[in-house]
Design an enzyme around this catalytic site. Structure first.
Site, mmCIF file in Angstrom:
data_model
loop_
_atom_site.group_PDB
_atom_site.id
_atom_site.type_symbol
_atom_site.label_atom_id
_atom_site.label_comp_id
_atom_site.label_asym_id
_atom_site.label_seq_id
_atom_site.Cartn_x
_atom_site.Cartn_y
_atom_site.Cartn_z
ATOM 1 N N ASP A 81 64.734 39.025 74.169
ATOM 2 C CA ASP A 81 64.444 37.770 74.859
ATOM 3 C C ASP A 81 64.997 36.569 74.078
ATOM 4 O O ASP A 81 64.863 36.506 72.853
ATOM 5 C CB ASP A 81 62.917 37.656 74.980
ATOM 6 C CG ASP A 81 62.480 36.547 75.899
ATOM 7 O OD1 ASP A 81 62.851 36.579 77.085
ATOM 8 O OD2 ASP A 81 61.750 35.634 75.447
ATOM 9 N N GLU A 91 69.771 53.747 62.220
ATOM 10 C CA GLU A 91 69.014 54.747 61.447
ATOM 11 C C GLU A 91 68.516 55.867 62.362
ATOM 12 O O GLU A 91 68.117 56.923 61.906
ATOM 13 C CB GLU A 91 67.768 54.103 60.810
ATOM 14 C CG GLU A 91 68.051 53.118 59.712
ATOM 15 C CD GLU A 91 66.808 52.275 59.398
ATOM 16 O OE1 GLU A 91 65.681 52.633 59.834
ATOM 17 O OE2 GLU A 91 66.973 51.246 58.725
#
Ligand code: NOJ
Length: 553
Positions: free
Chosen positions: A216, A267
């Site tokens: 956002d 990751e």
């Protein structure tokens, strides 16, 4: 292959070509009957989305929130608001979506929290100069007694961008910054604690198995040092400014944050993705959001804002492919979301309607419904033929128009209140969607309650009605999505064709695509076989406000 070419190789990452369906949880499906949609409601309706043929869903916020901005005011980033269910409901929904090969993206709101967030409450108590205040943007006011706001910035929702607090000893105190509502204080993204907290929030949801985040206000998180006064220029719109630089939009520092998050997502296995909500004035700037080590996608708002005009449409498609392509990113495409007038209405408006203004009973320039729907269907027919990733907004697959007659007393969007009723706001695109024509709340729930009133004529747009109507918008979307998938249209090249000044036409391999934005039928030649028509027609001349996919002998 160069590194860029490798990164851009089609099919290597799901988000490059995915069709992503936005769910606005409070208006999708309501399992409890309280009038507000919820996570179990979403789970119960996933089969309809599988049947539609989308690759992923993006959920607008469902985290703990006082709902001052429909959940874009988060009080706890690691929990589900009881309105929407529980974390266990989320896990069930995620597992059920994955079982249907539907990926799930959640909304992350990092620019601001709710004023009810623990950190903001601590900041209020802790007082000026404290580490607690340093997580937000607190400043002393100007004037002899600090009675004037620190600068002249104006909130997106109307009124000033600063709110003065009362200190714990009862005296008028510092001011805090809020780009949006005063209940949405902005974080200070130069603060290490804020950065660490959001890495941890990302990991919280990644560990649960989400496939990515819609970020956002991704262009607002960093403010120009010194917070200088700013005089808005004439071409500025509230979310993105114009060509001139704005001290709270698109500051260079935001890119360091995305690079950091890119590493966090990397990751994890499974091609997790970030999609930025960044309203930027040009596509050149927008493309900076998706350089190879930053976000994976960003919304193409210039495309969304394009008027129903052939030259403008061709230009924005060309520029999108060029600019996103220049950084090795897929273009995205979007026509509707929870912040804009639904495109089945917007494309036929006859008066200016800036983003966020909305349409109410007294608004000028209301669209002709039939023209709006025809253009809406044609626009989607073009969009779903384009290479890259497309976003759909719940209800557009039914051809839903904007709800334009919402009585004042039902309006809930903050811009309606700031200052008062000058803008109708965004409620008209957020009305709970219809599932069944003959059920309470059109099948949104079984009690008939709805947080915004559903127009009576929406019975004709109900999913069960459209399912059994071959010519319905729903069946058009299904066909477009099926053909898009089978023909691999989400990746590959686009070759322009000339169909005259009032049309846009191109080829995707053997498939031709044309849309008529003019006022006369457009002859396509006798040797065409139609694959999809945005609305049924006889012969081979493309009617006005119509698009088609076709092959040539
Ligand atoms: C963008 C969201 O899409 C909108 O609904 C919200 O009001 C603002 N950001 C503030 O979070």
């Amino acid at each position: 292959m160069t590194e860029l070419e490798q990164i851009a190789a089609p099919g290597s990452e799901w988000w490059r070509s995915a069709v992503i369906y936005q769910i606005y949880p409070r208006s999708f499906a309501d399992s409890t009957g309280d009038g507000i949609g919820d996570l179990p409601g979403i789970t119960s309706r996933l089969s309809a989305l599988q049947d539609l043929g989308v690759d992923a869903i993006w959920l607008s916020p469902f985290m703990t929130s006082p709902q001052k901005d429909a959940g874009y005011d988060v009080a706890d980033y690691r929990d589900v608001d009881p309105l929407f269910g529980t974390l266990a409901d989320f896990d069930t929904m995620l597992a059920e979506a994955h079982a249907r090969d539907i990926r799930v993206i959640v909304d992350l709101v990092p620019n601001h929290s709710s004023d009810q967030h623990e950190w903001f409450q601590q900041a209020l108590k802790a007082g000026p100069g404290s580490p607690e205040r340093a997580r937000y943007v607190f400043r002393d006011g100007k004037g002899a007694n600090g009675e004037l706001p620190p600068n002249n910035w104006q909130s997106v929702f109307g009124g000033g961008m600063w709110e003065r607090v009362t200190e714990s000893d009862g005296t008028p105190g510092q001011w805090y910054l809020h780009i949006f509502d005063p209940t949405q204080p902005d974080f200070d993204w130069t603060n290490e604690e804020v950065k660490e907290e959001f890495r941890s929030i990302l990991r919280f949801w990644l560990d649960r198995g989400v496939d990515g985040f819609r970020v956002d206000v991704a262009h607002g998180m960093v403010k120009e040092a010194g917070l200088p006064d700013y005089a808005p220029v004439a071409d500025a719109d509230s979310m993105g400014g114009g060509e001139a630089s704005v001290p709270y939009w698109g500051q260079d520092g935001v890119h360091d944050i995305y690079r950091d998050w890119h590493k966090v997502l990397a990751e994890y296995d499974g091609d997790r993705a970030l999609c930025g909500e960044a309203w930027l004035p040009t596509l050149k700037q927008t493309a900076l959001w998706v350089r190879p080590d930053e976000m994976h996608q960003t919304f193409n708002f210039p495309y969304l804002m394009t008027p129903w005009e052939a030259k403008a449409l061709a230009e924005v498609i060309r520029e999108s492919l060029d600019e996103f392509g220049s950084v090795g990113a897929p273009s995205t495409w979007v026509l509707s979301n929870h912040d804009v007038v639904r495109h089945a209405s917007r494309l036929a408006l006859t008066a200016d309607n800036p983003q966020g203004e909305g349409i109410g009973p007294n608004s000028p320039g209301k669209p002709d419904a039939a023209i709006g729907l025809a253009r809406g269907r044609a626009a989607t027919t073009v969009m779903l033929s384009l290479p890259g990733s497309s976003y759909l907004y719940q209800g557009e697959e039914l051809g839903l128009p904007e709800a334009m007659e919402i009585p004042d007393e039902f309006r809930q969007d903050p811009p309606w209140y700031r200052p008062t009723g000058e803008r109708d706001g965004r409620d008209g695109c957020r009305v709970p969607i219809p599932w069944q024509a003959d059920a309470p709340a059109f099948g949104f729930n079984d009690t008939g309650s709805a947080w915004l009133p559903q127009p009576a004529e929406w019975a004709t747009f109900a999913r069960d009605v459209e399912e059994s109507d071959e010519s319905s918008t729903l069946n058009l979307y299904k066909k477009l999505l099926r053909e898009r998938r089978e023909r691999g249209l989400g990746s590959g090249a686009l070759v322009w064709e000339d169909c005259g000044a009032d049309a846009v036409a191109f080829r995707r391999g053997e498939l031709h695509v044309a849309v008529n934005l003019g006022t006369e039928p457009l002859p396509l030649g006798d040797d065409v076989t139609f694959v999809v028509q945005s609305q049924a027609f006889e012969g081979t001349a493309l009617p006005v406000n119509t698009a088609a996919w076709y092959t040539k002998a």
